[in-house]
Design an enzyme around this catalytic site. Structure first.
Site, mmCIF file in Angstrom:
data_model
loop_
_atom_site.group_PDB
_atom_site.id
_atom_site.type_symbol
_atom_site.label_atom_id
_atom_site.label_comp_id
_atom_site.label_asym_id
_atom_site.label_seq_id
_atom_site.Cartn_x
_atom_site.Cartn_y
_atom_site.Cartn_z
ATOM 1 N N LYS A 82 3.087 22.164 8.442
ATOM 2 C CA LYS A 82 1.914 21.524 8.582
ATOM 3 C C LYS A 82 1.485 20.891 9.473
ATOM 4 O O LYS A 82 0.190 21.219 10.636
ATOM 5 C CB LYS A 82 1.339 20.477 7.309
ATOM 6 C CG LYS A 82 -0.201 19.665 8.017
ATOM 7 C CD LYS A 82 -0.339 18.517 6.681
ATOM 8 C CE LYS A 82 1.051 17.603 7.333
ATOM 9 N NZ LYS A 82 0.339 16.327 8.165
ATOM 10 N N CYS A 112 -3.922 9.841 7.093
ATOM 11 C CA CYS A 112 -3.043 9.217 6.308
ATOM 12 C C CYS A 112 -3.248 7.919 6.084
ATOM 13 O O CYS A 112 -3.502 7.040 7.300
ATOM 14 C CB CYS A 112 -1.598 9.135 6.305
ATOM 15 S SG CYS A 112 -1.512 10.577 5.434
ATOM 16 N N ARG A 155 -3.114 2.889 13.620
ATOM 17 C CA ARG A 155 -2.239 4.305 14.108
ATOM 18 C C ARG A 155 -3.060 4.336 15.645
ATOM 19 O O ARG A 155 -4.297 5.531 16.034
ATOM 20 C CB ARG A 155 -2.487 5.605 13.087
ATOM 21 C CG ARG A 155 -1.395 5.114 12.013
ATOM 22 C CD ARG A 155 -1.523 6.948 11.191
ATOM 23 N NE ARG A 155 -0.838 8.561 12.130
ATOM 24 C CZ ARG A 155 -1.044 8.946 11.541
ATOM 25 N NH1 ARG A 155 -1.299 9.074 10.400
ATOM 26 N NH2 ARG A 155 -0.554 10.149 11.964
ATOM 27 N N ARG A 162 -3.385 17.608 0.853
ATOM 28 C CA ARG A 162 -3.428 17.758 2.324
ATOM 29 C C ARG A 162 -2.578 18.740 2.680
ATOM 30 O O ARG A 162 -2.631 19.304 4.117
ATOM 31 C CB ARG A 162 -4.050 16.162 2.732
ATOM 32 C CG ARG A 162 -4.650 15.438 2.263
ATOM 33 C CD ARG A 162 -4.583 14.641 3.484
ATOM 34 N NE ARG A 162 -5.572 14.767 4.852
ATOM 35 C CZ ARG A 162 -6.153 13.934 5.213
ATOM 36 N NH1 ARG A 162 -6.346 12.808 4.764
ATOM 37 N NH2 ARG A 162 -6.693 14.768 6.441
HETATM 38 C C1 EPZ Z 1 3.200 12.652 13.838
HETATM 39 O O1 EPZ Z 1 1.745 11.353 13.621
HETATM 40 C C2 EPZ Z 1 2.805 13.189 12.531
HETATM 41 N N1 EPZ Z 1 1.614 13.765 12.224
HETATM 42 C C3 EPZ Z 1 2.920 12.279 11.146
HETATM 43 O O2 EPZ Z 1 2.840 13.166 10.354
HETATM 44 C C4 EPZ Z 1 4.301 11.716 11.972
HETATM 45 O O3 EPZ Z 1 4.741 10.929 10.569
HETATM 46 C C5 EPZ Z 1 4.595 10.975 13.211
HETATM 47 O O4 EPZ Z 1 4.075 12.378 13.837
HETATM 48 C C6 EPZ Z 1 5.856 10.636 13.449
HETATM 49 O O5 EPZ Z 1 6.356 12.257 13.399
HETATM 50 C C7 EPZ Z 1 0.733 14.922 12.651
HETATM 51 O O6 EPZ Z 1 1.696 15.634 12.667
HETATM 52 C C8 EPZ Z 1 -0.552 15.287 12.211
HETATM 53 P P1 EPZ Z 1 3.002 9.703 16.399
HETATM 54 P P2 EPZ Z 1 1.607 10.773 15.288
HETATM 55 O O7 EPZ Z 1 2.048 9.603 17.791
HETATM 56 O O8 EPZ Z 1 1.496 12.266 15.608
HETATM 57 C C9 EPZ Z 1 2.954 5.024 17.850
HETATM 58 C C10 EPZ Z 1 2.573 13.476 7.923
HETATM 59 O O9 EPZ Z 1 3.048 12.700 7.045
HETATM 60 N N2 EPZ Z 1 2.411 5.180 18.756
HETATM 61 O O10 EPZ Z 1 4.112 10.110 17.171
HETATM 62 O O11 EPZ Z 1 0.362 10.159 15.053
HETATM 63 C C11 EPZ Z 1 2.154 4.963 16.131
HETATM 64 O O12 EPZ Z 1 1.775 3.654 15.648
HETATM 65 C C12 EPZ Z 1 1.855 12.177 9.206
HETATM 66 O O13 EPZ Z 1 2.898 14.676 7.874
HETATM 67 C C13 EPZ Z 1 0.846 5.028 19.959
HETATM 68 O O14 EPZ Z 1 1.561 3.007 19.511
HETATM 69 O O15 EPZ Z 1 2.939 9.801 15.282
HETATM 70 C C14 EPZ Z 1 3.992 5.339 15.698
HETATM 71 O O16 EPZ Z 1 4.884 3.522 15.299
HETATM 72 C C15 EPZ Z 1 2.554 10.955 8.145
HETATM 73 N N3 EPZ Z 1 0.550 4.438 20.662
HETATM 74 C C16 EPZ Z 1 4.659 6.069 16.393
HETATM 75 O O17 EPZ Z 1 3.692 5.885 17.995
HETATM 76 C C17 EPZ Z 1 -0.071 6.088 20.809
HETATM 77 O O18 EPZ Z 1 -1.064 7.135 21.254
HETATM 78 C C18 EPZ Z 1 4.467 7.462 16.466
HETATM 79 O O19 EPZ Z 1 3.459 7.864 16.621
HETATM 80 C C19 EPZ Z 1 0.755 6.883 19.695
HETATM 81 C C20 EPZ Z 1 1.425 6.578 18.845
#
Ligand code: EPZ
Length: 430
Positions: A22, A117, A122, A399
């Site tokens: 996904k 989600c 986020r 989803r």
């Molecule tokens: C991806 O989300 C996945 N979603 C999430 O999977 C997954 O949990 C996550 O990566 C971590 O592996 C998709 O790929 C669509 P991040 P993403 O940016 O990219 C902080 C699922 O269940 N952060 O790696 O949005 C954030 O708050 C979903 O399949 C910032 O602070 O996650 C978090 O604490 C849910 N500023 C951490 O980084 C930013 O600009 C990791 O977030 C971006 C993120």
């Protein structure tokens, strides 16, 4: 209202074939926007997030059609607008990839802020920081729309303050047609980042280092059409592995890359589950003896994935002893705990920690999916219980999990999808 009805208490057995990933699909589909010719994407999971991102591309003017159940034809050459401010866009988190792709191709993007989600704030500040470093201006309009614009994107150094999957991929998208070289430092290393890099490179992009924490992207002018097959879904595989362990069953998980599952396999082995690896399959055998408690700390890849954390909580609540989960990626990914507690689990949450006193008697109770992986955890918990559990809010589960009812049924689970109207219950086509 649609629900899953699960009668548990039986060990899972048999084989399950894992679908395409996904979180790779929802990035690679918008990445086609960058291409100057049509593409064919294969091994696409048949899930509602893929339908949603496909419809969003259609709204922009792209020609998107299904060739068969797992392949999409996408012609981005007819895109006529960079304005993606619609309810569909708001409805999915991964629509933020439209920003990088549209900016990279057309130098402008107007995208509604993502939903998706439901586990707390986020932010996307690191995505925007990357676009700005490349020379774009970004602004938040009316608190709900991001506008990004540039005359030319020019290669640059970007250091990510947090290891972010989305920011890493979005900057790769924007940089792939920029002038000169972009270097992303402290990049995320998830398998879907490597998959996106491989897809971009197959179209003629120049992306090196994906899978390490330094990624170098040298912009190119033209990207040509390709046929590309998406990697298997690491988290879907982890979910079925966890379900096999939770029911003390023995299953074979097919169409996977065992290397992507190392952290999950390692934890299951630590608990006493026997894992046998093949080239593209794993056998998960939890019939070999009593399982042991364990602790889990979620980390960016190659650490233990946060997206398998709720499923492991459901598993650990069946294992005697105290297990501690440390959620180190998201601030607030424990909403599902109160649902497991309704089933008799003894779990307390203290900040980033969930403390599980496993092995307590469990009973069926109506529960809801609070997000996608929380929903998967509800199915696993229900499979452990001698009794019938109703799970609501299953749209979250759909989803991200293709044919979840059919796949669990093929493993011997008693699970069905029903439509409830007041007193009436009608089973939907399995
Ligand atoms: C991806 O989300 C996945 N979603 C999430 O999977 C997954 O949990 C996550 O990566 C971590 O592996 C998709 O790929 C669509 P991040 P993403 O940016 O990219 C902080 C699922 O269940 N952060 O790696 O949005 C954030 O708050 C979903 O399949 C910032 O602070 O996650 C978090 O604490 C849910 N500023 C951490 O980084 C930013 O600009 C990791 O977030 C971006 C993120």
């Amino acid at each position: 209202m649609e629900k899953f009805v699960v009668t548990g208490g039986k060990p899972l057995s048999g084989e399950v074939t894992i679908s395409g990933a996904k979180n790779a699909a929802v990035a690679i589909i918008p990445a086609v926007i960058l291409c100057d010719e049509p593409c064919q994407i294969e091994n696409i999971p048949n899930i509602s997030d893929v339908s949603l991102i496909s419809r969003i591309l259609q709204q922009l003017g792209a020609n998107v059609r299904r060739i068969n159940r797992s392949s999409l034809y996408i012609d981005p050459t007819k895109i006529r607008t960079c304005n993606a401010v619609t309810d569909l866009v708001r409805g999915m988190r991964a629509s933020y990839y439209l920003l990088g792709a549209l900016l990279g191709k057309y130098g402008k993007a107007k995208v509604a802020l993502p939903g998706g989600c439901n586990f707390g704030v986020r932010p996307i500040d690191q995505h925007l920081k990357g676009f700005e470093a490349l020379g774009a201006t970004t602004q938040l309009v009316d608190g709900a729309i991001i506008e990004a614009e540039c005359d030319n994107l020019v290669g640059t150094h970007v250091y990510l303050d947090v290891v972010s999957v989305g920011a890493t991929m979005n900057i790769m998208l924007a940089a792939s047609k920029a002038k000169g070289q972009t270097i992303i430092e402290n990049a995320a290393r998830e398998p879907h980042i490597v998959d996106l890099a491989n897809f971009l490179n197959s179209m003629g992009a120049d992306v090196r280092g994906a899978g390490t924490d330094v990624i170098k992207i040298r912009g190119v002018e033209y990207l040509h059409g390709v046929t590309y097959s998406i990697i298997p879904d690491q988290i879907e595989a982890g979910t079925y592995m966890c379900a096999a362990a939770a029911t003390r069953g023995c299953i074979t998980v097919k169409n996977i890359t065992p290397k992507h599952l190392e952290s999950i396999s390692a934890k299951l082995r630590e608990m006493g589950v026997k894992i046998t690896e093949y080239d593209e399959a794993l056998k998960v055998d939890a019939t070999v003896g009593p399982l042991k408690r364990c602790n889990i700390k979620t980390m960016p890849h190659p650490g233990f994935p946060t997206d398998c954390q709720p499923q492991f909580a459901a598993l650990l609540m069946s294992v005697p002893g105290t297990s501690i989960i440390n959620e180190n990626v998201w601030d607030n990914r424990y909403q599902y705990v109160s649902e497991l507690v309704r089933m008799g689990a003894q779990i307390s949450v203290e900040g980033r920690l969930a403390i599980i006193e496993g092995g307590t008697p469990l009973t069926a109770a109506p529960v809801k999916a609070t997000d996608l992986r929380a929903g998967a955890a509800m199915i696993i918990a229900a499979l452990e219980i001698n009794g019938t559990t109703e799970i609501s809010n299953i749209q979250y589960i759909e989803r991200g999990y293709e044919d979840v009812v059919e796949k669990f049924r093929a493993l011997g689970a008693d699970i069905k999808k029903v439509y409830f109207t007041g007193d009436n219950e009608q089973e939907l086509g399995a």
